[in-house]
Design a protein around this motif. Structure first.
Motif, PDB file in Angstrom:
ATOM      1  N   ALA A 141       0.790  -1.224  -0.044  1.00 34.46           N
ATOM      2  CA  ALA A 141      -0.004   0.033   0.126  1.00 34.46           C
ATOM      3  C   ALA A 141       0.925   1.390  -0.061  1.00 34.46           C
ATOM      4  O   ALA A 141       0.684   2.417  -0.865  1.00 34.46           O
ATOM      5  N   MET A 142       1.870   1.110   0.629  1.00 36.53           N
ATOM      6  CA  MET A 142       2.820   2.501   0.745  1.00 36.53           C
ATOM      7  C   MET A 142       3.531   2.445  -0.684  1.00 36.53           C
ATOM      8  O   MET A 142       3.678   3.550  -1.118  1.00 36.53           O
ATOM      9  N   GLY A 143       3.722   1.136  -1.351  1.00 33.06           N
ATOM     10  CA  GLY A 143       4.243   1.556  -2.598  1.00 33.06           C
ATOM     11  C   GLY A 143       3.347   2.194  -3.669  1.00 33.06           C
ATOM     12  O   GLY A 143       3.938   2.880  -4.285  1.00 33.06           O
ATOM     13  N   LEU A 144       2.107   1.791  -3.465  1.00 35.71           N
ATOM     14  CA  LEU A 144       1.009   2.391  -4.355  1.00 35.71           C
ATOM     15  C   LEU A 144       0.858   3.596  -4.204  1.00 35.71           C
ATOM     16  O   LEU A 144       0.694   4.356  -5.101  1.00 35.71           O
ATOM     17  N   ARG A 145       0.983   4.112  -2.773  1.00 35.73           N
ATOM     18  CA  ARG A 145       0.854   5.581  -2.541  1.00 35.73           C
ATOM     19  C   ARG A 145       2.034   6.451  -3.513  1.00 35.73           C
ATOM     20  O   ARG A 145       1.847   7.360  -3.940  1.00 35.73           O
ATOM     21  N   ARG A 146       3.151   5.791  -3.383  1.00 32.89           N
ATOM     22  CA  ARG A 146       4.427   6.312  -3.947  1.00 32.89           C
ATOM     23  C   ARG A 146       4.316   6.355  -5.513  1.00 32.89           C
ATOM     24  O   ARG A 146       4.534   7.142  -6.259  1.00 32.89           O
ATOM     25  N   TYR A 147       3.435   5.282  -5.960  1.00 30.52           N
ATOM     26  CA  TYR A 147       3.267   5.070  -7.367  1.00 30.52           C
ATOM     27  C   TYR A 147       2.269   6.378  -7.693  1.00 30.52           C
ATOM     28  O   TYR A 147       2.538   7.010  -8.784  1.00 30.52           O
TER      29      TYR A 147
ATOM     30  N   ASP B 299     -13.866   5.448 -11.670  1.00 31.24           N
ATOM     31  CA  ASP B 299     -12.749   4.911 -12.060  1.00 31.24           C
ATOM     32  C   ASP B 299     -12.271   3.699 -11.619  1.00 31.24           C
ATOM     33  O   ASP B 299     -11.745   2.902 -12.419  1.00 31.24           O
ATOM     34  N   TRP B 300     -12.709   3.240 -10.318  1.00 27.73           N
ATOM     35  CA  TRP B 300     -12.680   1.858 -10.040  1.00 27.73           C
ATOM     36  C   TRP B 300     -13.467   1.262 -11.000  1.00 27.73           C
ATOM     37  O   TRP B 300     -12.920  -0.212 -11.289  1.00 27.73           O
ATOM     38  N   HIS B 301     -14.658   1.397 -11.086  1.00 34.00           N
ATOM     39  CA  HIS B 301     -15.539   0.575 -11.952  1.00 34.00           C
ATOM     40  C   HIS B 301     -15.167   0.281 -13.491  1.00 34.00           C
ATOM     41  O   HIS B 301     -14.801  -0.896 -13.987  1.00 34.00           O
ATOM     42  N   GLY B 302     -14.553   1.309 -14.109  1.00 35.09           N
ATOM     43  CA  GLY B 302     -13.698   1.104 -15.381  1.00 35.09           C
ATOM     44  C   GLY B 302     -12.775   0.250 -15.300  1.00 35.09           C
ATOM     45  O   GLY B 302     -12.233  -0.732 -16.097  1.00 35.09           O
ATOM     46  N   ALA B 303     -11.728   0.576 -14.155  1.00 33.40           N
ATOM     47  CA  ALA B 303     -10.441  -0.386 -14.258  1.00 33.40           C
ATOM     48  C   ALA B 303     -10.812  -1.754 -13.844  1.00 33.40           C
ATOM     49  O   ALA B 303     -10.151  -2.646 -14.406  1.00 33.40           O
ATOM     50  N   LEU B 304     -11.587  -2.245 -12.839  1.00 35.23           N
ATOM     51  CA  LEU B 304     -12.064  -3.425 -12.442  1.00 35.23           C
ATOM     52  C   LEU B 304     -12.727  -4.122 -13.534  1.00 35.23           C
ATOM     53  O   LEU B 304     -12.330  -5.374 -13.808  1.00 35.23           O
ATOM     54  N   LYS B 305     -13.535  -3.334 -14.598  1.00 35.85           N
ATOM     55  CA  LYS B 305     -13.954  -4.172 -15.611  1.00 35.85           C
ATOM     56  C   LYS B 305     -12.963  -4.682 -16.634  1.00 35.85           C
ATOM     57  O   LYS B 305     -12.927  -5.559 -17.207  1.00 35.85           O
TER      58      LYS B 305
ATOM     59  N   HIS C 148       2.424  -7.575  -8.931  1.00 35.24           N
ATOM     60  CA  HIS C 148       2.218  -6.893 -10.192  1.00 35.24           C
ATOM     61  C   HIS C 148       0.626  -6.488 -10.663  1.00 35.24           C
ATOM     62  O   HIS C 148       0.167  -5.712 -11.111  1.00 35.24           O
ATOM     63  N   GLY C 149      -0.123  -7.409  -9.663  1.00 33.80           N
ATOM     64  CA  GLY C 149      -1.722  -7.144  -9.832  1.00 33.80           C
ATOM     65  C   GLY C 149      -1.941  -6.046  -9.121  1.00 33.80           C
ATOM     66  O   GLY C 149      -2.900  -5.142  -9.634  1.00 33.80           O
ATOM     67  N   PHE C 150      -1.478  -5.700  -7.786  1.00 34.49           N
ATOM     68  CA  PHE C 150      -1.828  -4.527  -7.271  1.00 34.49           C
ATOM     69  C   PHE C 150      -1.287  -3.306  -8.159  1.00 34.49           C
ATOM     70  O   PHE C 150      -2.058  -2.307  -8.334  1.00 34.49           O
ATOM     71  N   PHE C 151      -0.100  -3.235  -8.699  1.00 37.27           N
ATOM     72  CA  PHE C 151       0.297  -2.210  -9.405  1.00 37.27           C
ATOM     73  C   PHE C 151      -0.497  -1.895 -10.992  1.00 37.27           C
ATOM     74  O   PHE C 151      -0.595  -0.875 -11.098  1.00 37.27           O
ATOM     75  N   ARG C 152      -0.819  -3.175 -11.549  1.00 41.05           N
ATOM     76  CA  ARG C 152      -1.637  -2.939 -12.807  1.00 41.05           C
ATOM     77  C   ARG C 152      -2.874  -2.445 -12.559  1.00 41.05           C
ATOM     78  O   ARG C 152      -3.461  -1.676 -13.205  1.00 41.05           O
ATOM     79  N   LEU C 153      -3.726  -2.956 -11.575  1.00 44.44           N
ATOM     80  CA  LEU C 153      -4.971  -2.313 -11.065  1.00 44.44           C
ATOM     81  C   LEU C 153      -4.943  -0.821 -10.717  1.00 44.44           C
ATOM     82  O   LEU C 153      -5.723   0.053 -11.171  1.00 44.44           O
ATOM     83  N   THR C 154      -3.814  -0.543  -9.938  1.00 42.02           N
ATOM     84  CA  THR C 154      -3.598   0.929  -9.604  1.00 42.02           C
ATOM     85  C   THR C 154      -3.306   1.707 -10.986  1.00 42.02           C
ATOM     86  O   THR C 154      -3.879   2.934 -11.275  1.00 42.02           O
ATOM     87  N   ALA C 155      -2.525   1.255 -11.993  1.00 46.53           N
ATOM     88  CA  ALA C 155      -2.278   1.959 -13.221  1.00 46.53           C
ATOM     89  C   ALA C 155      -3.376   2.277 -13.637  1.00 46.53           C
ATOM     90  O   ALA C 155      -3.739   3.046 -14.701  1.00 46.53           O
TER      91      ALA C 155
END
Length: 360
Positions: A160-166, A179-185, A342-349
């Protein structure tokens, strides 16, 4: 606007290549990377980090490009973005040394930790004998929670801290629910492993399209989510409905867990085979061994869980339980330093991209 960090060699090469791609734009409709690329005229390191994490390494652009070797531009965008992507996970989650160690000797590290944690679990059951039923005849529920809750939550805090830095590095705007809806889809369908056009990707068959990688990724992803749902349903049944384990075959924890375990085993075997068919030059070559080690670890975790179900009530159950718990602990504790991140970063991206498009 993203932050311009001191450039590192992966970013310098990726910047050179992405600027050529931005001038050409032949691959504009291939995936989420290219529309995002066309918004910029110059690329800060944060922009490259964002583009790299949008990239799913489908490799379609490589086999469509007129500027690959032996052309003097010698473009290899999948590999360039893979290096930036790997660098972002290691740098933003940290410490880099742990991630680099795993990707150098992932199989050996994973195997050592599984055996080591299994030995610790076996020793604990000898020192603290339990009096419950099923698995809890070997280790009490409260002891399992005390051991595994920190092992699960602390790595998630690091991620979570890494995603915040991202988010700060890429300069993404404040997110909204849409934004969550589109990304999760997109994540659920793995749209970017489908070349964005329903044709599949070019991962293992070069210039021929294939849906194999997308299907296997979905098998692993949904298998993992089913296993997580099994644990979650067991937790609810235990605490909310006062229904402790063991559970019958036709109960949510068993049905979800068995289905998820089978999917994990099938998916990881398939992905491991697929990596042997793909061109290693079109990815981050230095992490190939670590990625295979992670695939093996995830498959062993699913397989040992299935074996544990089958061995319940037999003399083998204590040994298999120790190995399974050792594998689960290893997966949890190594989460920030393996391909799992990678799953966390891809979803965040994907969420960040949706937020950027909404603001534009």
């Amino acid at each position: 606007m993203s932050f311009d960090l001191p450039s590192s060699p992966p970013h310098e090469e990726a910047r050179r290549q992405i600027e050529i791609c931005n001038a050409c734009r032949y691959c504009e409709g291939f995936c989420s990377v290219f529309p995002a690329m066309t918004r910029e005229k110059s690329f800060a390191d944060g922009d490259l980090t964002h583009l790299a994490n949008l990239c799913h390494n489908c490799r379609g652009c490589q086999y469509s490009c007129q500027y690959t070797a032996p052309h003097e531009f010698a473009l290899n965008l999948p590999a360039a973005l893979a290096e930036v992507r790997q660098d972002s996970w290691e740098r933003l989650v940290g410490p880099q040394r742990l991630a680099r160690a795993f990707h150098k000797s992932g199989t050996a590290i994973a195997a050592t930790l599984v055996v080591g944690f299994a030995a610790v679990m076996a020793l604990i059951t000898m020192i603290e004998p339990a009096s419950g039923e099923g698995f809890y005849a070997e280790m009490s529920h409260n002891l399992m929670v005390a051991l595994f809750a920190p092992a699960f939550l602390l790595p998630l805090v690091a991620v979570a801290m890494g995603l915040r830095r991202y988010w700060r590095e890429t300069g993404a705007p404040r997110m909204a629910l849409s934004d969550w809806h589109g990304a999760l889809k997109q994540a659920a369908s793995l749209k970017n492993l489908n070349r964005g056009q329903g044709q599949g990707c070019n991962f293992e068959k070069e210039d021929r399209y294939s849906d194999t990688r997308r299907i296997l990724h979905q098998t692993v992803m949904y298998g993992f989510l089913l296993c997580f749902a099994a644990t979650s349903s067991a937790t609810l049944m235990h605490y909310l409905f006062n229904m402790p384990a063991p559970y019958p075959v036709f109960s949510p924890p068993k049905l979800l867990g068995v289905t998820g375990g089978i999917a994990l085993v099938i998916g990881t075997i398939g992905l491991g085979w697929l990596k042997t068919q793909a061109d290693p030059e079109l990815g981050a070559k230095r992490v190939w061994g670590g990625e295979m080690g992670f695939i093996a670890l995830l498959g062993f975790t699913g397989g040992s869980g299935l074996a544990l179900y089958a061995a319940t009530g037999t003399a083998l159950m204590p040994v298999i339980l120790a190995l399974h718990l050792g594998a689960v602990a290893t997966c949890f504790l190594l989460l920030p330093y393996t391909k799992m991140v990678h799953g966390f970063f891809r979803l965040t991206a994907l969420i960040a991209e949706e937020a950027i498009k909404r603001r534009a």
